[in-house]
Design a protein around this motif. Structure first.
Motif: not given
Length: 104
Positions: A30-34, A38-43
Motif C-alpha cells: 500500500s502506498v499513500v500518495p504525497l 512521491s508517497g509513503l510505502i506501507s511498513w
C-alpha cells in the motif's frame, strides 16, 4: 493501473505449473500518495532500512556514519537556515571531499 497489472501477472504466475511450484509473485504494498512523484510505502516487515544498511557497512569499514553531514556543516555551520542553492553548494562540497566508494 499498475496494481491491476501486477494482479494479472500474479494470476498468470500462479496458473503456470513451473512458476507456481517456485511460489513466484510480485509483492504489492500500500502506498499513500504525497505528490505526483512521491508517497509513503506501507511498513515492510523483516526488512532493513537504508540507514541501517549504510551504518552497518560503514561501521565494518571504519567510516564515519555522518561524514558528509560534517563536511556540509564545516562549510556552512548554519546549514539549516540557508537558501536551497546554498544548501546545494554545501552538499556538493561534501561530495567533493569524500570518496563516495565506501558503500559499493
Amino acid at each position: 493501473r499498475v496494481m491491476q497489472l501486477f494482479g494479472l501477472v500474479n494470476t498468470l504466475l500462479a496458473a503456470d505449473r513451473s512458476t507456481s511450484r517456485r511460489d513466484l509473485a510480485i509483492q504489492r504494498y500500500s502506498v499513500v500518495p504525497l505528490s505526483p512523484n512521491s508517497g509513503l510505502i506501507s511498513w515492510v516487515a523483516q526488512c532493513d532500512t537504508l540507514h541501517a544498511l549504510i551504518k552497518e557497512l560503514r561501521d565494518a569499514r571504519s567510516v564515519v556514519l555522518n561524514i558528509e553531514h560534517r563536511y556540509m556543516l564545516q562549510l556552512a555551520p548554519a546549514y539549516d537556515t540557508l537558501p536551497l542553492l546554498n544548501k546545494l553548494e554545501a552538499f556538493e562540497y561534501a561530495l567533493a571531499n569524500t570518496k563516495g566508494d565506501d558503500i559499493q
